[in-house]
Design an enzyme around this catalytic site. Structure first.
Site, short mmCIF file in Angstrom:
data_model
loop_
_atom_site.label_atom_id
_atom_site.label_comp_id
_atom_site.label_asym_id
_atom_site.label_seq_id
_atom_site.Cartn_x
_atom_site.Cartn_y
_atom_site.Cartn_z
CE LYS A 111 -4.45 1.06 0.26
NZ LYS A 111 -5.58 0.22 -0.12
N1 GLU Z 1 -7.22 0.24 -3.44
C1 GLU Z 1 -7.97 -0.94 -3.75
C2 GLU Z 1 -8.09 -1.82 -2.52
O1 GLU Z 1 -7.96 -1.35 -1.41
C3 GLU Z 1 -7.44 -1.68 -4.97
C4 GLU Z 1 -6.04 -2.16 -4.91
C5 GLU Z 1 -5.52 -2.70 -6.23
O2 GLU Z 1 -6.25 -2.73 -7.19
O3 GLU Z 1 -4.34 -3.06 -6.26
O4 GLU Z 1 -8.41 -2.97 -2.61
#
Ligand code: GLU
Length: 422
Positions: A111
């Site tokens: 993240k």
């Molecule tokens: N931000 C989204 C989540 O929390 C998508 C993450 C992604 O597609 O890598 O799942």
């Protein structure tokens, strides 16, 4: 996005680790594996100066956190928020790790975030922050290393800037595989924008079937009206439900007879908020969460359902489309009260699942049509739900524990097969 932000302490990291600990204990995990799986592998903090439109220079702080890459490269979004910090991003990386594992995606969790307030920045300022942040964290990214995506306050526009920045650092060669959630013209996938909402909808349908509860006529409350909240509202109404209250960061609107999510989105685009939508009454985010309804969908940010309001929630089902919307104390209360919680790592995995499809399509340079994306998303979501439900019924544990058991045992098995290095 929505919600009165946070109490004095951040709960999401403790909460994510607590659920891991519960699963690790039940699974009787070896000590080495607990150490390996409980903590992220890498935490990067970057500070960088940006020229603002008024000529001043501001320092921005950004983060990227990666879990151990046991079953594949890191995967997870980038969030822009004035209160984002390393601990929050760490918690979100851990949630991504278990989310990918529940769905059987060949990724580990990661993240990123930049502490900034995009609502108060010009497009040019957001672009400069995005490009510089991407350049700073690129040292630990790559299509086989860690692949970012959108999250709160970022979207295809930011992903396009990141692709361009990365490509420019590779002599101008086009590098679409480094991020997902891109515009279609730049190697994005059909169906990515609505994927989290659509995936959540598939899981909701499975849940209602299991509970023998009809969607038709069900009263739905949605917290957050960004990409995720607005999509789930649309899917629920198309499926015959009534959306009776919606909120965003500025406030909420309610109408017991139902709100048209398409018209509400138009209003929001025009005015910047759901507030003051015609034929609705104003409602605060606090009251919205406590509204009498059948299905409550938190789709904003973390720590919204806490021990302060969990006993006042009047929903039968909670579909967690936000990451970490429920603290561990609240989770216990909801469970004791018999509320059926579809946990974030299962409920909101549709986004990363279509990101996976996008990553695959980019590698092949062969793109699927929307029907194919939706069909495969349905298959992934349904299978993930059934795996978790099976554990829920077999082990007589709540759905969140069942989801963690599914995820942790999957990664632990892979880690065991690899063994500990040195
Ligand atoms: N931000 C989204 C989540 O929390 C998508 C993450 C992604 O597609 O890598 O799942």
């Amino acid at each position: 996005m929505a919600g009165a932000r946070k109490q004095s302490e951040v709960k999401m990291l403790q909460t994510a680790q607590h659920f891991f600990d519960v699963a690790a204990k039940r699974l009787n995990l070896e000590e080495g594996l607990i150490v390996l799986l409980r903590h992220p592998k890498r935490k990067l903090i970057v500070n960088f100066p940006i020229k603002m439109d008024d000529g001043s220079v501001t320092n921005f702080e950004g983060y990227r956190v990666q879990c151990h890459a046991i079953t594949g490269p890191g995967k997870g979004g980038i969030r822009y928020h004035p209160e984002t910090n390393l601990e929050e991003v760490e918690a979100l990386a851990i949630l991504m790790n278990w989310k990918c594992a529940v769905s059987g995606l060949p990724f580990s969790g990661a993240k990123g975030g930049v502490r900034c307030n995009p609502e108060k920045m010009s497009v040019g300022e957001i672009e400069r922050v995005t490009r510089r942040y991407a350049a700073e964290i690129a040292v630990i990214l790559g299509p086989d290393v860690d692949i970012p995506a959108p999250d709160v306050f970022t979207g295809p526009r930011e992903m396009a800037w990141i692709v361009d920045t990365i490509s420019m650092h590779h002599h101008g060669e086009f590098m679409p595989g480094w991020v997902t959630g891109k515009p279609k013209l730049l190697g994005g996938s059909e169906g990515r924008e609505a994927a989290t909402g659509r995936g959540g909808y598939f899981v909701l349908l499975e849940t209602l079937e299991h509970l023998q509860f009809k969607l038709e006529g069900a009263r739905v409350v949605v917290q957050g009206f960004g990409n995720v909240g607005s999509s789930i509202a649309r899917f629920c109404v198309a499926g015959g439900a009534k959306v009776i209250a919606v909120s965003d960061v500025r406030g909420g609107v309610a109408n017991a007879k139902g709100i048209d999510p398409v018209a509400l989105k138009e209003h929001e685009r025009r005015t910047g908020s759901v507030v003051d939508f015609k034929n609705t009454e104003a409602i605060t985010n606090k009251d919205l969460l406590e509204t009498d309804c059948d299905i409550l969908v938190p789709s904003a940010i973390e720590d919204q359902i806490t021990k302060a309001n969990a006993h006042k929630i009047r929903a039968k089902v909670i579909l967690e489309l936000a990451n970490g919307p429920t603290t561990m104390e609240a989770d216990k209360i909801l469970h004791e009260r018999g509320i059926f919680v579809i946990p974030d790592i299962l409920a909101n995995s549709g986004g990363v699942t279509v990101s996976y499809f996008e990553w695959v399509q980019d590698r092949y340079r062969y793109f699927w049509d929307a029907d194919r994306v939706d069909e495969r998303l349905e298959q992934f979501m349904t299978e993930a739900f059934r795996r978790v439900l099976q554990t829920h019924l077999r082990d007589k544990v709540d759905m969140r524990t069942a989801a963690y058991l599914t995820a942790v045992s999957h990664v632990a098995e892979a880690a065991r097969a690899r063994g500990l290095y040195a």
